[in-house]
Design a protein around this motif. Structure first.
Motif, short mmCIF file in Angstrom:
data_model
loop_
_atom_site.label_atom_id
_atom_site.label_comp_id
_atom_site.label_asym_id
_atom_site.label_seq_id
_atom_site.Cartn_x
_atom_site.Cartn_y
_atom_site.Cartn_z
N LEU A 81 130.02 -47.70 49.40
CA LEU A 81 131.20 -46.90 49.72
C LEU A 81 131.86 -47.54 50.92
O LEU A 81 131.25 -47.65 51.99
N ILE A 82 133.10 -47.97 50.74
CA ILE A 82 133.80 -48.67 51.81
C ILE A 82 134.98 -47.85 52.31
O ILE A 82 135.40 -46.87 51.68
N ASP A 83 135.51 -48.28 53.43
CA ASP A 83 136.69 -47.65 54.00
C ASP A 83 137.87 -47.89 53.07
O ASP A 83 138.05 -49.00 52.57
N TRP A 103 144.35 -35.56 53.38
CA TRP A 103 143.03 -35.94 53.88
C TRP A 103 142.69 -37.38 53.53
O TRP A 103 143.07 -37.89 52.48
N ARG A 104 141.94 -38.03 54.42
CA ARG A 104 141.41 -39.36 54.17
C ARG A 104 140.15 -39.50 55.02
O ARG A 104 139.82 -38.62 55.80
N TYR A 105 139.47 -40.60 54.86
CA TYR A 105 138.27 -40.84 55.65
C TYR A 105 138.22 -42.27 56.14
O TYR A 105 138.88 -43.15 55.60
N THR A 106 137.46 -42.47 57.20
CA THR A 106 137.10 -43.80 57.66
C THR A 106 135.59 -43.85 57.69
O THR A 106 134.94 -42.83 57.96
N ILE A 107 135.01 -44.99 57.39
CA ILE A 107 133.56 -45.12 57.35
C ILE A 107 133.16 -46.43 58.01
O ILE A 107 133.79 -47.46 57.81
N SER A 122 125.15 -44.47 58.12
CA SER A 122 126.59 -44.66 58.21
C SER A 122 127.23 -43.48 58.92
O SER A 122 126.66 -42.40 58.98
N SER A 123 128.42 -43.69 59.47
CA SER A 123 129.19 -42.64 60.12
C SER A 123 130.55 -42.53 59.45
O SER A 123 131.17 -43.54 59.12
N VAL A 124 131.01 -41.31 59.27
CA VAL A 124 132.28 -41.04 58.59
C VAL A 124 133.13 -40.12 59.45
O VAL A 124 132.61 -39.18 60.06
N ASN A 125 134.41 -40.40 59.50
CA ASN A 125 135.38 -39.49 60.10
C ASN A 125 136.26 -38.94 58.99
O ASN A 125 136.84 -39.72 58.23
N ARG A 137 127.59 -38.09 59.88
CA ARG A 137 126.68 -39.22 59.80
C ARG A 137 125.63 -38.90 58.75
O ARG A 137 125.37 -37.73 58.46
N THR A 138 125.05 -39.94 58.18
CA THR A 138 124.01 -39.71 57.18
C THR A 138 122.78 -39.16 57.87
O THR A 138 122.41 -39.60 58.96
#
Length: 149
Positions: A81-83, A103-107, A122-125, A137-138
């Motif tokens: 899973l990528i940004d 909505w969207r995400y950054t990883i 991993s960390s996600v915003n 975060r996972t």
């Protein structure tokens, strides 16, 4: 024996002229109270709706990641899973998740899911527009995300 007081003709006419119901002043007071109650309640209600939407987006994101994990386990191929801003290479097993607008995400780093379904840290915003609403975060190798605040 008691005698009833005499009621003047003017008093009797005044009482007869009154009709049951509410006056304009009473209606205006009630409307003012409704307006005041609405002004107090509305900010709290909109904040609750925003929080409910954020949680719904989080659960949709978590559901999509879980589906990717099941797919990696079922097919025996690793996924990543990528940004969404990064260049996507579907042949290399890279995926992005589409979230509802705005909505969207950054990883960071990309979430790697091996062929057994084990996930890398991993960390996600989660962002609404340009505002970060949730940091995730996972939690462990099962791809479950927890909120970090």
């Amino acid at each position: 024996m008691r005698m009833s007081p005499l009621i003047s003709l003017a008093d009797r006419d005044r009482r007869a002229a009154r009709r049951p119901g509410v006056t304009l002043m009473e209606m205006l007071v009630v409307l003012a109270l409704f307006g005041l109650a609405t002004a107090i309640i509305m900010p709290n209600t909109s904040r609750m709706l925003d929080q409910a939407t954020a949680h719904a987006v989080f659960f949709e994101f978590q559901r999509d990641v879980s589906a990717m994990r099941r797919e990696a386990n079922r097919t025996g191929l690793p996924l990543e899973l990528i940004d969404p801003a990064a260049t996507l290479d579907p042949a290399a097993g890279q995926r992005v998740i589409a979230l509802r607008e705005p909505w969207r995400y950054t990883i960071a780093p990309a979430l790697k899911i091996d062929e057994g379904g084990v996930c890398s840290p991993s960390s996600v915003n989660l962002l609404s527009g340009e505002t970060v609403i949730m940091k995730l975060r996972t939690e462990d190798a099962t791809c479950r995300f927890i909120r970090v605040q």
